[in-house]
Design an enzyme around this catalytic site. Structure first.
Site, PDB file in Angstrom:
ATOM      1  N   GLY A  53       0.845  -1.193   0.000  1.00 42.65           N
ATOM      2  CA  GLY A  53       0.000   0.000   0.000  1.00 42.65           C
ATOM      3  C   GLY A  53       0.880   1.243   0.000  1.00 42.65           C
ATOM      4  O   GLY A  53       1.563   1.519  -0.978  1.00 42.65           O
ATOM      5  N   SER A 120       6.726  -4.378  -1.783  1.00 43.64           N
ATOM      6  CA  SER A 120       6.288  -3.062  -2.223  1.00 43.64           C
ATOM      7  C   SER A 120       6.437  -2.073  -1.063  1.00 43.64           C
ATOM      8  O   SER A 120       7.543  -1.917  -0.535  1.00 43.64           O
ATOM      9  CB  SER A 120       4.849  -3.154  -2.757  1.00 43.64           C
ATOM     10  OG  SER A 120       4.488  -2.011  -3.476  1.00 43.64           O
ATOM     11  N   TRP A 121       5.346  -1.413  -0.644  1.00 39.58           N
ATOM     12  CA  TRP A 121       5.448  -0.564   0.547  1.00 39.58           C
ATOM     13  C   TRP A 121       5.886  -1.390   1.756  1.00 39.58           C
ATOM     14  O   TRP A 121       6.597  -0.901   2.639  1.00 39.58           O
ATOM     15  CB  TRP A 121       4.123   0.128   0.837  1.00 39.58           C
ATOM     16  CG  TRP A 121       3.988   0.561   2.263  1.00 39.58           C
ATOM     17  CD1 TRP A 121       3.181   0.019   3.229  1.00 39.58           C
ATOM     18  CD2 TRP A 121       4.711   1.619   2.914  1.00 39.58           C
ATOM     19  NE1 TRP A 121       3.364   0.658   4.428  1.00 39.58           N
ATOM     20  CE2 TRP A 121       4.285   1.651   4.263  1.00 39.58           C
ATOM     21  CE3 TRP A 121       5.678   2.535   2.482  1.00 39.58           C
ATOM     22  CZ2 TRP A 121       4.796   2.566   5.186  1.00 39.58           C
ATOM     23  CZ3 TRP A 121       6.189   3.454   3.409  1.00 39.58           C
ATOM     24  CH2 TRP A 121       5.746   3.468   4.737  1.00 39.58           C
ATOM     25  N   ASP A 274       8.423  -5.239 -13.578  1.00 38.39           N
ATOM     26  CA  ASP A 274       7.624  -4.542 -12.566  1.00 38.39           C
ATOM     27  C   ASP A 274       7.429  -3.096 -13.012  1.00 38.39           C
ATOM     28  O   ASP A 274       8.379  -2.318 -13.058  1.00 38.39           O
ATOM     29  CB  ASP A 274       8.344  -4.603 -11.225  1.00 38.39           C
ATOM     30  CG  ASP A 274       7.496  -4.112 -10.054  1.00 38.39           C
ATOM     31  OD1 ASP A 274       6.604  -3.274 -10.275  1.00 38.39           O
ATOM     32  OD2 ASP A 274       7.743  -4.560  -8.922  1.00 38.39           O
ATOM     33  N   HIS A 302       4.760  -6.986 -10.701  1.00 40.82           N
ATOM     34  CA  HIS A 302       4.846  -6.516  -9.321  1.00 40.82           C
ATOM     35  C   HIS A 302       4.097  -7.386  -8.321  1.00 40.82           C
ATOM     36  O   HIS A 302       4.489  -7.478  -7.157  1.00 40.82           O
ATOM     37  CB  HIS A 302       4.276  -5.083  -9.260  1.00 40.82           C
ATOM     38  CG  HIS A 302       4.383  -4.440  -7.913  1.00 40.82           C
ATOM     39  ND1 HIS A 302       5.582  -4.015  -7.383  1.00 40.82           N
ATOM     40  CD2 HIS A 302       3.430  -4.146  -6.972  1.00 40.82           C
ATOM     41  CE1 HIS A 302       5.373  -3.479  -6.193  1.00 40.82           C
ATOM     42  NE2 HIS A 302       4.082  -3.553  -5.918  1.00 40.82           N
TER      43      HIS A 302
END
Length: 329
Positions: A53, A120-121, A274, A302
């Site tokens: 996120g 990711s985050w 990605d 991703h």
């Protein structure tokens, strides 16, 4: 490739579904309560999973990247999303609040050191947590590296990714007047925090739709609208964090602070194609981190659910499992 078929193939690499043996709402102060769960073996290798996120929330599938007979698997919904409350709230919700929450979870569960698993985050947060508490991280497993730099934000919200997806970028950008498109994060921020629920939901779905459409190499176009409640929390939290550049003190801070965690081993799993978090960030990280093992996955984007990504992540957690004694776990 058919998206559902690809997702089915991805699950073949995972361990069977399991249920938690512990679920709780943890009061972390500032008016926030976060959802925390444990599954697998209560005496196993402790691993905390950091979702993406910001605002993505955790899911049952995240338990399945670990051998449940060997791992004590800890998932939680970060402030403002998933089952945590208050929902979609950005009050007292910064990177440093989340770092503090992770420490609160560790102390509450009586864990000395643990494996940090994030994508990711979640990879960003894993790195920042480890740099803040380098004595608590035994091994990092990172996927789809995002370093919260201005260049990365400009790539995704300044038209870089849009050069590959001009049709989808047009859908995303055309909701914003031309004279505001120089700052898409700021323009969406005004609308996501307008106080008008219908307007916020409309722009939240557009924000989430732009990202979701580019998540997998199996996608070729819009993937459908996200549920309103999920989209609003995801978009508001993500936009809030990006508008403030993650509350880092300086651009490039994570790479600059790598000496703090040079002693910690890491496995980095990165999709070659990605579009959300281009491989250059993972490459730069690995080039500067002597104990990092970069595994570039061909024909992968991703998403956590990409078959090649899932397979490599399971290999990574099995590898950590074999090294548990050496890691002091």
């Amino acid at each position: 490739m058919d998206r559902s078929a690809g997702q089915k193939r991805a699950t073949h690499h995972l361990f069977p579904p399991i249920d938690p043996f512990d679920q709780r709402m943890l009061d972390v102060g500032d008016g926030h309560q976060i959802y925390v769960e444990q599954s697998g073996s209560p005496s196993g290798i402790p691993v905390i999973v950091l979702h993406g996120g910001p605002g993505g929330g955790c899911s049952p599938a995240m338990r399945r990247y670990f051998d449940p007979a060997e791992y004590r698997i800890i998932l939680f919904d970060q402030r403002g999303c998933g089952r945590s409350r208050p929902h979609a709230s950005v009050e007292a919700n910064t990177t440093w609040h989340l770092v503090r929450d992770i420490e609160t979870i560790r102390q509450t569960l009586g864990i000395e050191r643990w494996v940090i698993f994030g994508g990711s985050w979640g990879a960003t947060l894993a790195l920042i947590y480890a740099q803040t508490h380098p004595d608590r991280a035994a091994h990092l497993v990172l996927r789809g590296v995002f370093l919260m730099t201005r260049a990365e934000l400009d790539w995704f919200y300044g038209g870089g990714a849009g050069r590959f997806w001009p049709d989808l970028w047009a859908r995303f950008a055309e909701l914003i007047p031309a004279d505001e498109r120089h700052d898409m994060i700021g323009a969406y921020h005004k609308r996501l925090f307008s106080g008008d629920m219908m307007l916020e939901t409309r722009y939240a779905r557009a924000w989430a739709g732009w990202e979701n459409a580019l998540a997998s190499v199996s996608n070729d176009g819009p993937v459908g609208e996200a549920p309103a409640q999920y989209a609003r929390a995801f978009a508001r939290l993500e936009n809030h964090y990006f508008k403030h550049a993650g509350w880092l003190e300086r651009d490039g801070q994570i790479l600059q602070d790598l000496p703090l965690i040079q002693h910690i081993p890491a496995t980095i799993v990165q999709g070659r194609y990605d579009m959300i978090c281009p491989p250059t960030s993972a490459w730069d990280l690995a080039q500067r981190w002597s104990r990092a093992d970069l595994r570039m996955v061909p024909l992968a984007g991703h998403a956590l659910s990409e078959p090649g990504i899932s397979a490599e992540l399971v290999r990574a957690t099995r590898g950590v499992q074999r090294q548990a004694v050496a890691l002091g776990l």
